[in-house]
Write an enzyme that holds these catalytic residues in place. Structure first.
Site, PDB file in Angstrom:
ATOM      1  N   GLU A 105      40.308  14.258  -8.188  1.00  0.00           N
ATOM      2  CA  GLU A 105      41.247  13.145  -8.290  1.00  0.00           C
ATOM      3  C   GLU A 105      40.605  11.787  -8.024  1.00  0.00           C
ATOM      4  O   GLU A 105      41.151  10.753  -8.378  1.00  0.00           O
ATOM      5  CB  GLU A 105      42.439  13.351  -7.346  1.00  0.00           C
ATOM      6  CG  GLU A 105      42.092  13.510  -5.883  1.00  0.00           C
ATOM      7  CD  GLU A 105      41.650  14.929  -5.536  1.00  0.00           C
ATOM      8  OE1 GLU A 105      41.031  15.108  -4.486  1.00  0.00           O
ATOM      9  OE2 GLU A 105      41.891  15.838  -6.343  1.00  0.00           O
TER      10      GLU A 105
ATOM     11  N   ASP B 223      16.928 -13.124 -30.126  1.00  0.00           N
ATOM     12  CA  ASP B 223      16.507 -14.298 -30.861  1.00  0.00           C
ATOM     13  C   ASP B 223      15.312 -14.894 -30.114  1.00  0.00           C
ATOM     14  O   ASP B 223      15.078 -14.566 -28.953  1.00  0.00           O
ATOM     15  CB  ASP B 223      17.663 -15.301 -30.931  1.00  0.00           C
ATOM     16  CG  ASP B 223      17.381 -16.434 -31.904  1.00  0.00           C
ATOM     17  OD1 ASP B 223      16.453 -16.292 -32.710  1.00  0.00           O
ATOM     18  OD2 ASP B 223      18.089 -17.452 -31.843  1.00  0.00           O
TER      19      ASP B 223
ATOM     20  N   ASP C 173      22.333 -16.861 -28.932  1.00  0.00           N
ATOM     21  CA  ASP C 173      23.344 -17.870 -28.621  1.00  0.00           C
ATOM     22  C   ASP C 173      23.707 -18.728 -29.807  1.00  0.00           C
ATOM     23  O   ASP C 173      24.513 -19.633 -29.701  1.00  0.00           O
ATOM     24  CB  ASP C 173      22.867 -18.765 -27.473  1.00  0.00           C
ATOM     25  CG  ASP C 173      21.671 -19.628 -27.870  1.00  0.00           C
ATOM     26  OD1 ASP C 173      21.039 -19.317 -28.897  1.00  0.00           O
ATOM     27  OD2 ASP C 173      21.375 -20.608 -27.163  1.00  0.00           O
TER      28      ASP C 173
ATOM     29  N   ASP D 153      24.349 -15.737 -34.787  1.00  0.00           N
ATOM     30  CA  ASP D 153      24.138 -14.489 -34.052  1.00  0.00           C
ATOM     31  C   ASP D 153      25.426 -13.698 -33.839  1.00  0.00           C
ATOM     32  O   ASP D 153      25.384 -12.551 -33.401  1.00  0.00           O
ATOM     33  CB  ASP D 153      23.511 -14.783 -32.677  1.00  0.00           C
ATOM     34  CG  ASP D 153      22.095 -15.317 -32.787  1.00  0.00           C
ATOM     35  OD1 ASP D 153      21.386 -14.898 -33.717  1.00  0.00           O
ATOM     36  OD2 ASP D 153      21.709 -16.155 -31.962  1.00  0.00           O
TER      37      ASP D 153
ATOM     38  N   ASN E 201      32.641  27.386  -6.272  1.00  0.00           N
ATOM     39  CA  ASN E 201      33.877  27.828  -5.623  1.00  0.00           C
ATOM     40  C   ASN E 201      34.611  28.894  -6.437  1.00  0.00           C
ATOM     41  O   ASN E 201      35.325  29.733  -5.878  1.00  0.00           O
ATOM     42  CB  ASN E 201      34.812  26.631  -5.405  1.00  0.00           C
ATOM     43  CG  ASN E 201      34.345  25.758  -4.256  1.00  0.00           C
ATOM     44  OD1 ASN E 201      33.589  26.210  -3.392  1.00  0.00           O
ATOM     45  ND2 ASN E 201      34.772  24.508  -4.249  1.00  0.00           N
TER      46      ASN E 201
ATOM     47  N   ASN F  30      39.723  19.433   1.178  1.00  0.00           N
ATOM     48  CA  ASN F  30      39.505  18.660  -0.043  1.00  0.00           C
ATOM     49  C   ASN F  30      39.771  17.180   0.183  1.00  0.00           C
ATOM     50  O   ASN F  30      39.032  16.314  -0.309  1.00  0.00           O
ATOM     51  CB  ASN F  30      40.419  19.197  -1.154  1.00  0.00           C
ATOM     52  CG  ASN F  30      40.036  18.652  -2.514  1.00  0.00           C
ATOM     53  OD1 ASN F  30      38.883  18.681  -2.900  1.00  0.00           O
ATOM     54  ND2 ASN F  30      41.022  18.154  -3.240  1.00  0.00           N
TER      55      ASN F  30
END
Length: 858
Positions: free
Chosen positions: A296, A338, A603, A607, A671, A696
């Protein structure tokens, strides 16, 4: 039907005369008044679409409840309530509240941080208010606003074009067409001819979500926010984003665990009914086992890791717009970048202004200055360099009465910029641009004040000048001019120009880029340069920063190659020069098809397509609006060194998440065996349902420390990605180790201490409770590293505090009367003397199993 209605409404509005629209919208070319604009903002709301609106708190809470593992717990709690197992209901409810609350808090704070960061990089628009131009946030645009557009701008809302100058729009986000569309105002003569065209094809209608590739214009805003065409699409598309590789991997793990729960629950229930003949106890035990197998905390730990990574990167001046981009950074094995500003100084300096034969010439500088000074479109670094040089040297123009007539803005297909000026009464068009593109439109050259027709010999001499400047690391721009007769110029007028000379700019390689690129390469990231610049200049810069660019491809080469041919070259070569935006995007797309995780850093306006295509789009806060919008990560400092930190943080985030996933999978798998064996042979339950739930809960809370764990340096040297095959191999090899020691504990308690009757089952269950709790907690310290734990690699203080907390709580429950609330019995001293040997034996065996797995997976 909704989209057609909105498109139809926009179409009808666009076909109206501007004067009629001004009347309907109660505005003028001078724009709205400040008070009127404020009132309209309150009436129409902020100019944002559904995907941009922050989720209200109650929706975030509901989303946290939708996690499959939380749903399993809620269903089990309901069943327990119906069967009157109130203690189980309390514990499971605590688990649900804990998991959902933390996930809610994480998502809520992440959203708040994202909004704050978005405000730091807020896109703006140039509006006319009360006759004056103002830059305001795009979300404050209202119907009736007059907006000025230039190259690189995003269209802030749906509007009709009032005037334009070579305005080309990228509408691919709406139409899917990659080619730009020229937009023109409608006139009385052609309005009827366009009456039957759909809205997206009308030449005078512009839409939110599109952007200006070149040119300039003025629009009247018709619709904003959710009322726009794009807003309607965004509303229907919200929540349908493509899944990343990381999200797909998480879904597979979740599916596997849920299948384990679905299979194990009936098996454990039936087996215990057959052996214990107690349906009620068997049912509750099966529920507790299902809860124990339910991770969980998985969604919360994933979110915590990603958010922690985003916060750490924010301190390094890296804004993460999408949390999953952090993991993609860690998985990235190719970084395409670039050249300008990323591996160079982004500080272009004008070095030379020479005639066609390489001799310094003041006229070349003067004409270049006029071109840069009077253009009003996108002003790049070279324009700035020309203006700064001219002003710093206190130069004066030899012309009087200079006035502007017209201009043709720069675009990425022509790669030229033309300005028409009146110089002492004479109309002159001055054009500057890339050498190759300028050569196409020049027919003569100015030599000693005389215009001479270009000859092959003259062309070769000028090429030699260009090559020499390129080899010195300079980018070269051609400056040309011609006399014109008209007051209006068009692209077709860019012909028969006379070359005045060349200007050379130097953008030196960053010293920091050398170190950063070396480090990225050492961490398994190949750096490739994709640039629109000259190949010789780019080759020198690559050599300066340590990128192997002996061989390269040009954009003209790429156009003639098949996808298979280009893919082969794209994986081998590190330099691609003279590329247009579509060619950059093609290279990145083909690398992704070969299962590379590709980042792109740029930038420029050109681009944006590549940033959208890449797995990780990286830009800077000073980039154009459309470029920032296309990015998933924005750097507040344009540096590869900052990106290097991001790559390492992305890998750390992924590795810490995998620790929890690996331990959860292997522990749950182990388990399975332990519970099945115990259920088959013991005359009682190996542990009460309440004890399993408490164990748990304690363990899960301790796992909250994992996002703050240390990560070995060796772990982040290479890109990290999902590998389900290795994950399953790890589970099948490591899982049974815990089963072995569970069975040894059963044998010790059953035969050694003779806890083999119903009357003594409480002590047996207490013995397995403490062994399971401590071994599962310490397993993290063994499995968190590939090294020898505790000696060569130690967990963080946070993890150690959580571990000690488990020891303390486990000791309190096992050694004091508090444990009686959960039917835990006090264990004899002799058991506690043997207990350390069980734990040490388990840790040693687990370490050997881990080493075997590492050798087998190499």
């Amino acid at each position: 039907m909704e989209k057609k209605t909105k498109a139809f409404e926009l179409q009808k509005l666009a076909l109206q005369a501007p004067e009629q629209l001004f009347g309907d919208y109660q505005t003028t070319r001078e724009g709205l008044g400040t008070a009127d604009a404020k009132d309209r903002l309150e009436t129409y709301g902020m100019n944002i679409v559904a995907s941009q609106k922050p989720l209200p708190a109650w929706k975030i809470w509901l989303n946290a409840l939708k996690d499959p593992f939380v749903i399993v717990l809620i269903l089990l709690a309901i069943v327990s309530f119906i069967t009157n197992d109130i203690e189980a209901v309390v514990v499971m409810s605590l688990m649900v509240i804990c998991s959902v609350s933390i996930s809610f808090y994480q998502e809520y704070t992440s959203q708040k941080t994202s909004i704050n960061l978005r405000e730091m990089i807020e896109n703006t628009a140039a509006v006319i208010r009360e006759g004056e131009r103002q830059e305001i946030p795009m979300d404050e645009i209202v119907p009736g606003d007059i907006v000025k557009l230039h190259t690189g701008d995003m269209i802030p809302a749906d509007g009709v074009l009032l005037d334009s100058n070579d305005l080309f729009i990228n509408q691919s986000s709406l139409t899917g067409e990659s080619l730009p569309v020229e937009k023109l105002p409608l006139t009385a003569d052609n309005r009827a001819d366009n009456a039957d065209k759909p809205a997206v094809d009308l030449p005078n209608l512009l839409f939110m979500g599109t952007d200006v590739l070149s040119g300039q214009g003025t629009i009247l805003i018709l619709k904003t926010g959710k009322d726009t065409f794009f807003g309607d699409i965004a509303k229907s598309a919200t929540g349908s984003k493509a899944e990343t590789a990381f999200e797909i991997g998480l879904k597979r793990v979740s599916s596997l665990l849920l299948k384990m729960i679905a299979i194990l629950f009936p098996i454990v229930f039936i087996l215990n009914v057959l052996t214990k003949h107690d349906v009620n106890s068997a049912f509750f035990f099966a529920i507790a086992v299902a809860v124990g197998l339910t991770p969980e905390m998985l969604p919360m730990i994933v979110n915590s890791n990603l958010a922690k990574g985003a916060q750490k990167l924010a301190k390094e001046k890296v804004i993460v717009k999408k949390l999953s981009a952090i993991q993609n950074l860690g998985a990235m094995d190719i970084l395409c970048t670039d050249k300008t500003g990323t591996i160079t100084e982004d500080r272009v300096v004008l070095m030379h202004y020479v005639d066609p034969f390489g001799n310094e010439n003041e006229d070349v500088l003067n004409y270049a200055y006029l071109n840069s000074k009077y253009q009003t479109g996108w002003r790049n670094l070279m324009d700035v360099a020309v203006l700064d040089y001219f002003d710093s040297k206190k130069k004066t123009l030899p012309f009087a009465n200079v006035s502007k007539i017209d201009e043709i803005p720069f675009d990425f297909s022509r790669r030229r910029l033309s300005v028409a000026l009146s110089l002492a009464g004479e109309r002159v068009m001055i054009t500057k641009g890339a050498v190759e593109e300028m050569a196409e439109v020049c027919s003569s050259v100015l030599i000693n004040g005389e215009k001479v027709a270009l000859t092959p010999d003259l062309i070769e001499q000028m090429k030699a000048v260009n090559v020499k400047m390129n080899q010195d690391g300079m980018r070269v721009i051609t400056v040309a001019q011609k006399t014109i007769d008209s007051d209006v110029i068009h692209i077709a007028d860019e012909n028969n120009l006379t070359i005045l000379g060349f200007i050379g700019f130097l953008d030196p390689a960053k010293a920091s880029a050398i170190t950063a690129i070396s480090s990225l390469q050492a961490h398994g990231v190949t750096v490739k340069v994709l640039t629109g610049d000259n190949a010789i200049v780019a080759q020198k810069v690559c050599a300066d920063v340590g990128i192997d660019a002996e061989h390269y491809l040009l954009g003209s080469d790429i156009d003639g190659m098949s996808d298979a041919e280009l893919t082969e070259q794209a994986e081998k070569l590190n330099l691609f020069a003279k590329l247009n935006p579509m060619q950059k995007e093609r290279v990145i797309g083909l690398l992704k098809q070969k299962d590379h995780i590709v980042g792109f850093m740029g930038d420029g306006i050109n681009d944006a397509p590549s940033l959208r295509t890449a797995d990780v789009g990286i830009s800077v806060d000073t980039a154009a609006d459309i470029t920032k919008d296309a990015s998933t990560i924005i750097l507040l400092e344009k540096s590869l060194q900052v990106l290097e930190i991001g790559v390492q943080e992305g890998r750390s985030v992924f590795i810490n998440m995998m620790k929890y996933i690996k331990i959860t999978l292997s522990s749950n798998f182990g388990n399975v065996f332990s519970i099945l064996i115990a259920s088959a042979f013991l005359p009682f339950l190996p542990m009460l349902s309440m004890q399993l739930l408490v164990q748990n809960l304690i363990y899960d809370v301790a796992q909250l420390a994992i996002p703050w764990d240390n990560v070995d340096q060796e772990e982040i040297e290479k890109p990290v990605t999902w590998n389900m095959k290795n994950l399953l191999n790890f589970t099948f090899l490591i899982g049974p180790v815990s089963s072995i020691f569970d069975i040894l504990t059963f044998i010790l308690l059953y035969f050694g201490f003779h806890y083999n009757t119903i009357a003594s089952q409480g002590t047996f269950q207490s013995g397995w409770f403490i062994v399971g709790l401590i071994t599962q907690t310490l397993a993290l310290h063994i499995l968190r590293t590939k090294k020898v734990p505790f000696i060569k690699s130690s967990a963080s203080i946070t993890v150690w505090v959580a571990t000690i907390g488990v020891f303390v709580i486990g000791g309190v429950l096992s050694l004091t009367s508090i444990g009686h609330f959960f039917d835990l019995h006090l264990l004899p001293v002799t058991y506690w003397l043997i207990f350390p040997f069980i734990i040490i034996g388990y840790l040693i065996t687990l370490q050997f199993a881990k080493m075997i797995y590492q050798k087998s997976s190499e």
